[in-house]
Design an enzyme around this catalytic site. Structure first.
Site, PDB file in Angstrom:
ATOM      1  N   ASP A  38       0.823  -1.204   0.000  1.00  0.00           N
ATOM      2  CA  ASP A  38       0.000   0.000   0.000  1.00  0.00           C
ATOM      3  C   ASP A  38       0.860   1.258   0.000  1.00  0.00           C
ATOM      4  OD1 ASP A  38      -2.358  -1.438  -0.043  1.00  0.00           O
ATOM      5  OD2 ASP A  38      -2.547  -1.497   2.134  1.00  0.00           O
ATOM      6  N   SER A  86     -12.272  -2.041  -7.225  1.00  0.00           N
ATOM      7  CA  SER A  86     -11.451  -2.142  -6.032  1.00  0.00           C
ATOM      8  C   SER A  86     -11.943  -1.097  -5.034  1.00  0.00           C
ATOM      9  CB  SER A  86     -10.003  -1.901  -6.422  1.00  0.00           C
ATOM     10  OG  SER A  86      -9.191  -2.154  -5.325  1.00  0.00           O
ATOM     11  N   GLU A 117     -18.325  -2.477   7.792  1.00  0.00           N
ATOM     12  CA  GLU A 117     -18.210  -3.936   7.711  1.00  0.00           C
ATOM     13  C   GLU A 117     -16.760  -4.340   7.932  1.00  0.00           C
ATOM     14  OE1 GLU A 117     -19.275  -4.807   3.675  1.00  0.00           O
ATOM     15  OE2 GLU A 117     -21.302  -4.017   3.899  1.00  0.00           O
ATOM     16  N   LYS A 119     -13.353  -5.820   6.843  1.00  0.00           N
ATOM     17  CA  LYS A 119     -12.718  -6.063   5.550  1.00  0.00           C
ATOM     18  C   LYS A 119     -12.126  -7.468   5.613  1.00  0.00           C
ATOM     19  CE  LYS A 119      -9.742  -3.952   2.122  1.00  0.00           C
ATOM     20  NZ  LYS A 119      -9.165  -5.200   1.640  1.00  0.00           N
ATOM     21  N   GLU A 180     -16.148 -12.736  -0.605  1.00  0.00           N
ATOM     22  CA  GLU A 180     -14.757 -13.087  -0.412  1.00  0.00           C
ATOM     23  C   GLU A 180     -14.658 -14.565  -0.046  1.00  0.00           C
ATOM     24  OE1 GLU A 180     -13.299 -10.100  -0.852  1.00  0.00           O
ATOM     25  OE2 GLU A 180     -11.253 -10.365  -0.132  1.00  0.00           O
ATOM     26  N   CYS A 416      25.029 -26.189  -2.030  1.00  0.00           N
ATOM     27  CA  CYS A 416      23.989 -26.618  -1.096  1.00  0.00           C
ATOM     28  C   CYS A 416      24.559 -26.695   0.320  1.00  0.00           C
ATOM     29  CB  CYS A 416      23.474 -27.984  -1.529  1.00  0.00           C
ATOM     30  SG  CYS A 416      22.414 -28.755  -0.299  1.00  0.00           S
TER      31      CYS A 416
HETATM   32  S1  IVH Z   1     -16.879  -3.861  -1.123  1.00  0.00           S
HETATM   33  C1  IVH Z   1     -17.029  -1.803  -5.244  1.00  0.00           C
HETATM   34  N1  IVH Z   1     -16.737  -4.952   1.279  1.00  0.00           N
HETATM   35  O1  IVH Z   1     -11.350  -5.721  -0.457  1.00  0.00           O
HETATM   36  C2  IVH Z   1     -16.546  -2.167  -3.888  1.00  0.00           C
HETATM   37  N2  IVH Z   1     -14.960  -5.308  -0.248  1.00  0.00           N
HETATM   38  O2  IVH Z   1      -9.339  -3.839  -1.221  1.00  0.00           O
HETATM   39  C3  IVH Z   1     -16.401  -3.608  -3.742  1.00  0.00           C
HETATM   40  N3  IVH Z   1     -13.182  -6.784   0.605  1.00  0.00           N
HETATM   41  O3  IVH Z   1     -12.035  -5.849  -3.886  1.00  0.00           O
HETATM   42  C4  IVH Z   1     -15.816  -4.040  -2.489  1.00  0.00           C
HETATM   43  N4  IVH Z   1     -14.101  -7.164   2.562  1.00  0.00           N
HETATM   44  O4  IVH Z   1     -12.181  -8.052  -2.465  1.00  0.00           O
HETATM   45  C5  IVH Z   1     -16.133  -4.785   0.078  1.00  0.00           C
HETATM   46  N5  IVH Z   1     -16.743  -5.898   3.397  1.00  0.00           N
HETATM   47  C6  IVH Z   1     -16.160  -5.740   2.210  1.00  0.00           C
HETATM   48  C7  IVH Z   1     -14.924  -6.343   1.901  1.00  0.00           C
HETATM   49  C8  IVH Z   1     -14.346  -6.098   0.654  1.00  0.00           C
HETATM   50  C9  IVH Z   1     -13.070  -7.423   1.778  1.00  0.00           C
HETATM   51  C10 IVH Z   1     -12.188  -6.843  -0.473  1.00  0.00           C
HETATM   52  C11 IVH Z   1     -12.738  -6.921  -1.862  1.00  0.00           C
HETATM   53  C12 IVH Z   1     -12.240  -5.683  -2.537  1.00  0.00           C
HETATM   54  C13 IVH Z   1     -10.982  -5.436  -1.772  1.00  0.00           C
HETATM   55  C14 IVH Z   1     -10.504  -4.031  -1.935  1.00  0.00           C
END
Ligand code: IVH
Length: 680
Positions: A38, A86, A117, A119, A180, A416
């Site tokens: 990042d 993303s 939510e 992640k 996911e 080795c």
């Molecule tokens: S929403 C258009 N909600 O994180 C937005 N993504 O870093 C779609 N991810 O591509 C994503 N938990 O694979 C959303 N509660 C959550 C998530 C989540 C994990 C992932 C997802 C996304 C990535 C982005």
């Protein structure tokens, strides 16, 4: 920074980020932690914004514009109806508040309702349900099109093939549900413990193992590892209203349809409540089944989401707040190099023990020589170690200010560390290998794998005993296990008679182990237990397998002739037995009295499916209908052409027709290929 310096830096960063995208998305084997990635991407984005002209001159392609790409060979690609985007992310509270301010301005309202939510740290997937039936699972891919992983996704427990209709949640004609795929920590630990027992390298973390697993070409290998899924988002939906009006309502709807949703979700009014919810999430997330590396903050109203819209890469209505990785500084006392079963050399950082995220860390993997060179990590350096949703900590950088003058660049061994044979680099691979088949460490690992529970299961031949028998020179290869002498074992100590006899008995007993256990024990690349079972069924003996030719696997129009054995595996088997040592091993085993138990084809009137009636519909992911029918009948089951109340199971593949509808109407159980294979 001058524009020309910016241009150079932008070009370098683009190459670096693209490299890490490839490692993360395609290879599921990243070299750096998420926070490190990042940081690089953030630096690149900032420079591109500050120096647009330099960014243009540095070339048209930039990884900041896309969402990565996970598409891999061996899968059909499928175009998402609605692109998978993303998320913008931040590690800073101030930036999160700016996100809110932007929305306030954009939407012209002071008060905004959000949901917060977890992640989920897995890999993104899009499920398509048509009239309530699961028809497809596709990875994010490049956002526009992804890999069709339906066959593999069907092995996920808790993923309903058919949605439950309920009064408050009408079923859409078609819906793309996003979520996911992940692997629970407990499952990850179970798999790694088994790897330990077999003397194999541990997997680095659950996210990468889940991402690698969903891209395996053999669904049974996927089924052997328990993947899970959680759903949180919506793509295309017809009619549009069936998704509901709010994000929180959508969650309730998805749950009512019988799909797994996030463990907890917070509704928050305004950014202060959002921030409080994130704090609470951070306190409870350790108890979740999946790794959670942050929070996703979303506008609750779907109408306002539409109004806010998206950029080409990410929605404006959502933001990921990521928890900072825990980091510590410690001295790297030494780089040791480990030799794997196939001779791959892996460098490991030996660290002065340091407390990090609740546990003491004294080792960290360094992946390969390229990574050491890129980061210029030297023995004696003070290094930063980071743990971020990762189970194995990573060395993320060097504190060069504390570097002692006598620290010299690390030179990867040319030979080795176990047998001093000159190492080689295999074309197309980063890793270096010890090419010596008789290298004592490789022998040790091969023998350990062969004797492990997953293979011929010789009780008493664990790590310690393997070390002894290989160390003493009694065992120079797998077949020598069957030539161990009682008088030799008796020299190992005073009262070892009983244990020696037990060991010899276990070895003797293993001679009659199931054929597939021997095949698995040979350590052929890509051949796991499930494939070994198919090979056993097809070839019936080690000799026949070792003499097999490619035309036994692949037909004239490139089709697989053995269910579950694709072209990669077939190639691996052929090249394995092209090596004389491997053919010799088979001969030696047979010569030593090994007499594997052949798999029995179920006799008529017996078998696990006795008394069960099956109806087939649609296209199965890996089997033809004929094959599926033959296997059901071989296991005692019956095939019928029409669904009635007496039908035990409807075996449904993709594009299933009216039989599936009828099964649902009659309440007949609907299964997929994976479940059939499990029953078999
Ligand atoms: S929403 C258009 N909600 O994180 C937005 N993504 O870093 C779609 N991810 O591509 C994503 N938990 O694979 C959303 N509660 C959550 C998530 C989540 C994990 C992932 C997802 C996304 C990535 C982005």
């Amino acid at each position: 920074m001058t524009p020309s310096e910016a241009q150079t830096r932008i070009a370098a960063l683009r190459a670096e980020v693209a490299h890490h995208d490839e490692r993360y998305y395609r290879k599921a084997n990243p070299e750096i932690t998420d926070p490190q990635y990042d940081r690089l991407k953030r630096e690149l984005g900032d420079l591109e914004a500050r120096f647009p002209e330099a960014a243009g001159k540095a070339g048209a392609d930039t990884p900041t514009a896309g969402v990565g790409d996970d598409r891999a060979e061996g899968f059909q690609t499928y175009r998402h109806r609605q692109a998978m985007q993303s998320l913008d992310n931040t590690y800073s509270e101030a930036e999160l508040r700016e996100f809110h301010e932007r929305l306030v301005k954009l939407l012209g309202r002071e008060s905004l309702a959000y949901v917060v939510e977890p992640k989920v740290d897995g890999l993104a997937v899009s499920l398509t349900y048509e009239k309530g039936a699961l028809v497809r699972a596709v990875t994010r891919g490049n956002g526009t099109e992804g890999d069709d992983v339906t066959a593999n996704a069907l092995t996920i427990q808790g993923l309903p093939r058919v949605l439950r209709a309920s009064a408050g949640a009408p079923l859409p004609d078609l819906i793309e549900i996003r979520g996911e795929i992940f692997m629970a920590l407990a499952e990850f630990e179970r798999i790694n413990a088994a790897r330990d027992a077999e003397g194999e390298e541990r997997y680095a973390n659950p996210r990468n193992l889940a991402a690698g697993t969903i891209k395996l070409l053999d669904p049974r290998e996927v089924a052997a590892r328990k993947l899970e899924i959680v759903l949180y988002g919506i793509g295309a939906c017809e009619p549009a209203t069936s998704g509901g009006e709010t994000q929180s309502g959508y969650h309730a709807r998805v749950r009512a349809w019988g799909l797994p949703t996030v463990e907890r979700l917070w509704k928050a009014q305004g950014i202060d409540e959002v921030w409080a919810a994130i704090g609470e999430l951070d306190r409870v997330r350790a108890g979740f089944a999946y790794g959670t590396d942050g929070a996703v903050v979303k506008l609750d109203s779907l109408a306002l989401q539409r109004e806010a819209g998206s950029t080409s890469r990410a929605p404006r209505w959502a933001m990921a707040y990521k928890f900072a990785a825990e980091r510590a500084e410690t001295r790297l006392s030494r780089i040791s190099v480990q030799v794997g079963r196939t001779g791959v050399l892996t460098p490991v950082a030996e660290l002065e023990p340091v407390l990090l995220a609740g546990s003491t860390v004294s080792r960290a993997t360094l992946h390969n020589q390229d990574e050491i060179a890129r980061k210029d990590i030297r023995e004696g350096d003070f290094v930063y170690v980071e743990k971020a949703g990762e189970v194995i900590p990573a060395v993320v950088g060097v504190n060069t200010a504390r570097r002692a003058p006598q620290c010299v660049p690390y030179v990867f061994p040319k030979s080795c560390p176990a047998c001093q044979t000159a190492v080689i680099q295999v074309e197309g691979e980063v890793a270096l290998r010890c090419p010596n088949y008789d290298c004592p460490v490789q022998v040790r690992r091969r023998v350990l794998h062969f004797a492990s529970k997953a293979c011929v299961d010789i009780d008493g031949m664990g790590e310690a005993m393997v070390d002894v028998v290989v160390g003493k020179g009694w065992v120079k290869g797998i077949a020598d296990l069957y030539r161990l002498k009682r008088e030799d074992l008796l020299t190992l100590g005073k009262s070892v008679e009983k244990s020696s006899d037990n060991l010899l008995l276990a070895i003797e007993r293993s001679k009659k182990a199931d054929l597939w256990r021997f095949i698995h024990g040979l350590g052929i690349a890509h051949v796991g237990a499930a494939a070994a079972k198919d090979l056993a069924l097809r070839f019936g003996s080690l000799e026949a397998l070792s003499e097999s030719r490619i035309d036994a696997y692949i037909g004239s129009s490139k089709e697989s002739l053995i269910a579950g054995i694709g072209p990669t595996m077939a190639d691996a088997i052929i090249s394995h037995f092209n090596q004389p040592v491997n053919r010799t091993l088979v001969r030696d085993l047979v010569g030593a009295g090994v007499d594997p138990a052949k798999p029995a084809a179920a006799a008529p009137g017996t078998g696990p499916l006795l008394g069960k009636t099956f109806v087939l519909t649609g296209t199965l992911p890996t089997m033809t209908r004929e094959e599926a029918s033959a296997r059901i009948e071989a296991a005692g089951g019956k095939i019928s052409s029409s669904v009635s109340k007496k039908t035990s199971f409807v075996l449904a593949g993709s594009d299933a027709g009216s039989k599936l509808e009828k099964a649902k109407a009659l309440g007949v159980a609907v299964i997929g290929e994976q479940e059939l294979l499990a029953m078999l």
